[in-house]
Write a protein that holds these residues in place. Structure first.
Motif, PDB file in Angstrom:
ATOM      1  N   PRO A 250       0.813  -1.227   0.000  1.00 37.71           N
ATOM      2  CA  PRO A 250       0.000   0.000   0.000  1.00 37.71           C
ATOM      3  C   PRO A 250       0.845   1.274   0.000  1.00 37.71           C
ATOM      4  O   PRO A 250       0.490   2.256  -0.653  1.00 37.71           O
ATOM      5  CB  PRO A 250      -0.844  -0.120   1.276  1.00 37.71           C
ATOM      6  N   LEU A 251       1.982   1.259   0.709  1.00 36.03           N
ATOM      7  CA  LEU A 251       2.854   2.442   0.712  1.00 36.03           C
ATOM      8  C   LEU A 251       3.530   2.621  -0.643  1.00 36.03           C
ATOM      9  O   LEU A 251       3.754   3.756  -1.084  1.00 36.03           O
ATOM     10  CB  LEU A 251       3.909   2.321   1.810  1.00 36.03           C
ATOM     11  N   LEU A 252       3.848   1.522  -1.302  1.00 38.32           N
ATOM     12  CA  LEU A 252       4.449   1.606  -2.628  1.00 38.32           C
ATOM     13  C   LEU A 252       3.465   2.220  -3.620  1.00 38.32           C
ATOM     14  O   LEU A 252       3.842   3.072  -4.440  1.00 38.32           O
ATOM     15  CB  LEU A 252       4.873   0.215  -3.107  1.00 38.32           C
ATOM     16  N   ILE A 253       2.212   1.806  -3.543  1.00 40.01           N
ATOM     17  CA  ILE A 253       1.177   2.386  -4.416  1.00 40.01           C
ATOM     18  C   ILE A 253       1.039   3.880  -4.141  1.00 40.01           C
ATOM     19  O   ILE A 253       0.982   4.702  -5.066  1.00 40.01           O
ATOM     20  CB  ILE A 253      -0.170   1.668  -4.210  1.00 40.01           C
ATOM     21  N   ASN A 254       0.998   4.248  -2.850  1.00 38.31           N
ATOM     22  CA  ASN A 254       0.906   5.667  -2.495  1.00 38.31           C
ATOM     23  C   ASN A 254       2.108   6.443  -3.015  1.00 38.31           C
ATOM     24  O   ASN A 254       1.977   7.575  -3.500  1.00 38.31           O
ATOM     25  CB  ASN A 254       0.818   5.815  -0.975  1.00 38.31           C
ATOM     26  N   ALA A 255       3.299   5.855  -2.907  1.00 38.52           N
ATOM     27  CA  ALA A 255       4.517   6.531  -3.351  1.00 38.52           C
ATOM     28  C   ALA A 255       4.477   6.782  -4.856  1.00 38.52           C
ATOM     29  O   ALA A 255       4.835   7.868  -5.328  1.00 38.52           O
ATOM     30  CB  ALA A 255       5.747   5.700  -2.986  1.00 38.52           C
ATOM     31  N   ILE A 256       4.034   5.796  -5.624  1.00 30.14           N
ATOM     32  CA  ILE A 256       3.977   5.939  -7.082  1.00 30.14           C
ATOM     33  C   ILE A 256       2.956   7.002  -7.476  1.00 30.14           C
ATOM     34  O   ILE A 256       3.235   7.878  -8.309  1.00 30.14           O
ATOM     35  CB  ILE A 256       3.637   4.590  -7.744  1.00 30.14           C
TER      36      ILE A 256
ATOM     37  N   ILE B 161      -5.852   7.432   0.913  1.00 30.00           N
ATOM     38  CA  ILE B 161      -6.535   7.110   2.169  1.00 30.00           C
ATOM     39  C   ILE B 161      -6.852   5.612   2.286  1.00 30.00           C
ATOM     40  O   ILE B 161      -6.546   4.989   3.317  1.00 30.00           O
ATOM     41  CB  ILE B 161      -7.802   7.967   2.327  1.00 30.00           C
ATOM     42  N   PRO B 162      -7.455   4.974   1.266  1.00 30.37           N
ATOM     43  CA  PRO B 162      -7.676   3.521   1.376  1.00 30.37           C
ATOM     44  C   PRO B 162      -6.374   2.739   1.545  1.00 30.37           C
ATOM     45  O   PRO B 162      -6.315   1.760   2.304  1.00 30.37           O
ATOM     46  CB  PRO B 162      -8.368   3.169   0.054  1.00 30.37           C
ATOM     47  N   MET B 163      -5.318   3.169   0.820  1.00 33.31           N
ATOM     48  CA  MET B 163      -4.033   2.484   0.951  1.00 33.31           C
ATOM     49  C   MET B 163      -3.463   2.656   2.359  1.00 33.31           C
ATOM     50  O   MET B 163      -2.843   1.739   2.910  1.00 33.31           O
ATOM     51  CB  MET B 163      -3.039   3.028  -0.080  1.00 33.31           C
ATOM     52  N   LEU B 164      -3.682   3.827   2.928  1.00 31.89           N
ATOM     53  CA  LEU B 164      -3.184   4.095   4.278  1.00 31.89           C
ATOM     54  C   LEU B 164      -3.923   3.228   5.298  1.00 31.89           C
ATOM     55  O   LEU B 164      -3.311   2.696   6.230  1.00 31.89           O
ATOM     56  CB  LEU B 164      -3.371   5.582   4.603  1.00 31.89           C
ATOM     57  N   ILE B 165      -5.239   3.101   5.113  1.00 32.24           N
ATOM     58  CA  ILE B 165      -6.023   2.233   6.001  1.00 32.24           C
ATOM     59  C   ILE B 165      -5.537   0.790   5.891  1.00 32.24           C
ATOM     60  O   ILE B 165      -5.383   0.090   6.901  1.00 32.24           O
ATOM     61  CB  ILE B 165      -7.521   2.331   5.643  1.00 32.24           C
TER      62      ILE B 165
ATOM     63  N   PHE C 272      -2.544  -0.177   5.034  1.00 31.95           N
ATOM     64  CA  PHE C 272      -1.218  -0.260   5.655  1.00 31.95           C
ATOM     65  C   PHE C 272      -1.321  -0.412   7.167  1.00 31.95           C
ATOM     66  O   PHE C 272      -0.722  -1.322   7.756  1.00 31.95           O
ATOM     67  CB  PHE C 272      -0.400   0.980   5.298  1.00 31.95           C
ATOM     68  N   TRP C 273      -2.073   0.477   7.811  1.00 30.48           N
ATOM     69  CA  TRP C 273      -2.157   0.430   9.268  1.00 30.48           C
ATOM     70  C   TRP C 273      -2.929  -0.798   9.751  1.00 30.48           C
ATOM     71  O   TRP C 273      -2.631  -1.335  10.825  1.00 30.48           O
ATOM     72  CB  TRP C 273      -2.795   1.711   9.807  1.00 30.48           C
TER      73      TRP C 273
ATOM     74  N   ILE D 246       3.186  13.592   1.705  1.00 30.25           N
ATOM     75  CA  ILE D 246       4.287  12.639   1.831  1.00 30.25           C
ATOM     76  C   ILE D 246       4.335  12.086   3.257  1.00 30.25           C
ATOM     77  O   ILE D 246       4.485  10.874   3.481  1.00 30.25           O
ATOM     78  CB  ILE D 246       5.630  13.305   1.475  1.00 30.25           C
ATOM     79  N   THR D 247       4.189  12.976   4.240  1.00 31.81           N
ATOM     80  CA  THR D 247       4.269  12.578   5.642  1.00 31.81           C
ATOM     81  C   THR D 247       3.160  11.613   6.036  1.00 31.81           C
ATOM     82  O   THR D 247       3.397  10.616   6.725  1.00 31.81           O
ATOM     83  CB  THR D 247       4.213  13.823   6.548  1.00 31.81           C
ATOM     84  N   VAL D 248       1.955  11.894   5.586  1.00 30.29           N
ATOM     85  CA  VAL D 248       0.797  11.094   5.994  1.00 30.29           C
ATOM     86  C   VAL D 248       0.669   9.813   5.168  1.00 30.29           C
ATOM     87  O   VAL D 248       0.420   8.730   5.726  1.00 30.29           O
ATOM     88  CB  VAL D 248      -0.493  11.927   5.876  1.00 30.29           C
ATOM     89  N   LEU D 249       0.847   9.929   3.855  1.00 29.22           N
ATOM     90  CA  LEU D 249       0.572   8.788   2.970  1.00 29.22           C
ATOM     91  C   LEU D 249       1.755   7.839   2.824  1.00 29.22           C
ATOM     92  O   LEU D 249       1.556   6.658   2.520  1.00 29.22           O
ATOM     93  CB  LEU D 249       0.155   9.302   1.583  1.00 29.22           C
TER      94      LEU D 249
END
Length: 265
Positions: free
Chosen positions: A3-9, A41-45, A47-48, A94-97
């Motif tokens: 999920p973090l990789l998707i957010n990063a891209i 946001i979905p990716m962050l959810i 991840f956590w 960047i900080t949150v996602l």
């Protein structure tokens, strides 16, 4: 860390588009951030949720106060006019996602390899600052290669542009022009005076103002055309170093650790 990789891209694509708009239009459209937030946001959810279900929450807990601290700090930067709104949005996203590295960078994780030392936003910000500080050296080399002539400080601070297209550039005019009896005279604005004038809210000529208010600067635009070339200070939007810092942090790692390793046995 998928999920973090998707957010990063997604965030990297968003930042690259924002850099393009910031250079071309001197502004970043607000709607640009919506897709990154909608996907992030979905990716962050996810991840956590993965952190909690895997039992890794105690190890990741130090990231939470760091995230909160950096978000508040970036907000205050904008509140006190130390940073533009687009720059703040980029750093907060960047900080949150992407709070930590989605994969191991080429130089390895910073320090001991566990939270909070794998806090990606700090690495991205530090890399951005380092890259931004290297810009004067890059412009000095560029001016030397192109044979641009000016007093030494100005070779680090700017470059000449065509007077007829100066409104399409990005920066602050570094020269003063006067025309007397058809004769055009020009001189560089002293660096100290320029800084004092800027801090005091004086009448520095921004190329952005030339583009947005051509009638107000009609006289100046005519003088710039007659001059042929005009030296301007580089006005690289900080969003560009932020994007470069984010990309280099993801791929190469933390410049801070690279510098620290030079002084460590």
């Amino acid at each position: 860390m998928l999920p973090l990789l998707i957010n990063a891209i997604v965030l990297l694509v968003t930042l690259l588009y924002g850099c393009r708009e910031d250079i071309r239009e001197r502004a970043v459209p607000v709607v640009m951030w919506y897709p990154a937030v909608a996907i992030g946001i979905p990716m962050l959810i996810w991840f956590w949720y993965s952190v909690i279900t895997s039992g890794s929450l105690p190890y990741m807990m130090p990231l939470i106060p760091l995230i909160l601290f950096f978000v508040v700090a970036f907000y205050l930067f904008t509140r006190f006019h130390l940073m533009g709104m687009a720059d703040t949005k980029a750093l907060i996203l960047i900080t949150v996602l992407v709070p930590c590295f989605p994969f191991g960078p080429l130089t390895g994780y910073p320090l001991f390899g566990f939270p909070p030392y794998v806090f990606l936003p700090f690495s991205a910000l530090f890399n951005a600052v380092v890259l931004n500080l290297l810009l004067p050296v890059a412009f000095f080399i560029m001016n030397l290669v192109k044979g641009n002539k000016a007093p030494l400080p100005y070779l680090f601070l700017g470059y000449p542009v065509k007077g007829e297209t100066i409104a399409d550039e990005f920066g602050i005019v570094m020269e003063h022009f006067e025309e007397t009896d058809g004769n055009l005279s020009r001189s560089f604005i002293p660096v100290g005076a320029a800084i004092r004038d800027m801090l005091a809210g004086g009448k520095r000529v921004y190329t952005k103002s030339l583009k947005e208010n051509p009638n107000q600067y009609k006289k100046e635009l005519e003088l710039y055309k007659k001059a042929g070339t005009v030296w301007i200070s580089y006005g690289v939007p900080f969003l560009i170093p932020i994007t470069a810092g984010f990309l280099t942090a993801l791929v190469l790692g933390d410049f801070f650790m690279a510098l620290l390793s030079l002084f460590m046995p």
